[in-house]
Design an enzyme around this catalytic site. Structure first.
Site, PDB file in Angstrom:
ATOM      1  N   TYR A   1       0.850  -1.191   0.000  1.00  0.00           N
ATOM      2  CA  TYR A   1       0.000   0.000   0.000  1.00  0.00           C
ATOM      3  C   TYR A   1       0.891   1.247   0.000  1.00  0.00           C
ATOM      4  O   TYR A   1       1.358   1.706   1.046  1.00  0.00           O
ATOM      5  CB  TYR A   1      -0.918   0.045   1.224  1.00  0.00           C
TER       6      TYR A   1
ATOM      7  N   SER B   1     -13.007  -5.244   0.934  1.00  0.00           N
ATOM      8  CA  SER B   1     -14.015  -4.718  -0.007  1.00  0.00           C
ATOM      9  C   SER B   1     -15.426  -5.116   0.433  1.00  0.00           C
ATOM     10  O   SER B   1     -16.241  -5.570  -0.381  1.00  0.00           O
ATOM     11  CB  SER B   1     -13.752  -5.216  -1.431  1.00  0.00           C
TER      12      SER B   1
ATOM     13  N   GLY C   1     -25.429   2.638  -1.657  1.00  0.00           N
ATOM     14  CA  GLY C   1     -26.623   3.108  -2.354  1.00  0.00           C
ATOM     15  C   GLY C   1     -26.501   4.505  -2.943  1.00  0.00           C
ATOM     16  O   GLY C   1     -27.359   4.929  -3.727  1.00  0.00           O
ATOM     17  N   LYS C   2     -25.418   5.218  -2.598  1.00  0.00           N
ATOM     18  CA  LYS C   2     -25.321   6.612  -3.061  1.00  0.00           C
ATOM     19  C   LYS C   2     -25.139   6.722  -4.572  1.00  0.00           C
ATOM     20  O   LYS C   2     -25.597   7.689  -5.190  1.00  0.00           O
ATOM     21  CB  LYS C   2     -24.174   7.333  -2.349  1.00  0.00           C
TER      22      LYS C   2
END
Length: 329
Positions: free
Chosen positions: A68, A214, A223-224
């Site tokens: 990362y 994830s 849902g956005k």
């Protein structure tokens, strides 16, 4: 600093106690490297705030990795913990060794680099990031056993291992007097492959914790994006090109999103919290999850998830709708 009390679980067969949600720290990569560029660069001040709020809300462990941002996420996490200025001994750190194009001997040779990146903090869980390298599972686990024996790490885990490789890793560690604590895999209401390929069954059999990464499918389960598809245009990085972000993906997942919204209203929480709550309760204590957070409200969502439990009827209803949509193979 006093953390909000939350229920803790054993990490695998160990005595290490973890919250059902940890904080995924991939977003802390500072935009460095190919893997780090998946997310927009975050300011260290924001990272510090997110880590502090997570700890205050009862989340007691943080998952990062060598790959990362080429160690930038580890450094950012350590800096955040140091910035709190109060006792953070209870903060647990999970990180990962990157195996691609390396041999098992690198696990022990490079452990100092990981500790240095973490500013000398204890590695509570050290994981093999994925199964592809120049060495076998057995040789890698023997090197992990050396780190356990020498006190360099507290627990050993793997990531992205299938059922057979996970069993082999566990058996090899047992020969050395240890055990495999965890397997970090992709798992969500939209990706349930571990339920069909044997990974979840073997984990339950051997007492191995499944760490779901994830868990919100990069935000789709919030849902956005269904309510405002134009938001997808503003996403930085390659995430916007994933199948669930395409019009047909949004349409396919709409029935599940609608159900999550219904349950969110019932419990007076968010859809995100419903999706995460299902994940950490449907299989008892076997599955924990590591949602990330790039904004304060993401942390608040994570913390709120730990404050309630879906009823069995609601767990089952969500399961039924998910099965009609999710990927199983």
């Amino acid at each position: 600093m006093k953390a909000t009390p939350v229920e803790l679980r054993n990490l695998g067969r160990s005595s290490t106690k973890i919250s059902a949600l940890g904080l995924g720290c991939w977003q802390f990569s500072k935009g460095r490297g190919m893997v780090g560029s998946f997310w927009a660069k975050m300011d260290q001040e924001d990272i510090n705030k997110i880590v502090k709020l997570s700890l205050e809300g009862g989340i007691n462990w943080f998952d990062t990795a060598e790959v990362y941002g080429k160690g930038e996420s580890e450094k950012a996490l350590a800096e955040a913990l140091n910035s709190i200025g109060e006792i953070t001994d209870d903060a647990l750190i999970a990180t990962k060794w990157w195996p691609l194009f390396r041999k098992a001997s690198s696990i022990t040779k490079s452990i100092g680099e990981r500790t240095n990146a973490l500013d000398g903090r204890q590695i509570d869980l050290y994981q093999i990031h994925q199964p592809f390298s120049f060495s076998s599972v057995r040789n890698e686990m023997k090197e992990m056993a050396k780190l356990l024996k020498n006190g360099k790490i507290k627990q050993a885990g793997v990531s992205n291992y299938n059922a057979s490789k996970m069993r082999l890793a566990h058996e090899t560690l047992e020969e050395e007097g240890y055990f495999l604590a965890s397997n970090q895999v992709k798992y969500s209401l939209l990706d349930r492959r571990i339920e069909k390929n044997g990974t979840l069954d073997v984990a339950k059999e051997l007492g191995i914790t499944i760490i779901a990464y994830s868990p919100l499918e990069q935000g789709i389960l919030s849902g956005k994006f269904h309510k405002n598809p134009d938001l997808i245009k503003n996403i930085k990085g390659p995430r916007k090109y994933m199948k669930f972000f395409k019009p047909e993906g949004l349409a396919k997942t709409q029935p599940l999103i609608d159900l999550l919204e219904e349950k969110a209203t019932k419990y007076n929480v968010s859809q995100t919290q419903i999706a995460l709550n299902w994940l950490i309760h449907f299989h008892g204590e076997t599955v924990v999850a590591i949602p990330g957070a790039s904004k304060v409200h993401h942390v608040e969502e994570n913390i709120g998830t730990l404050q309630f439990t879906l009823s069995k009827d609601d767990l089952d209803e969500i399961d039924k709708v998910s099965q009609q949509i999710a990927v199983f193979e």
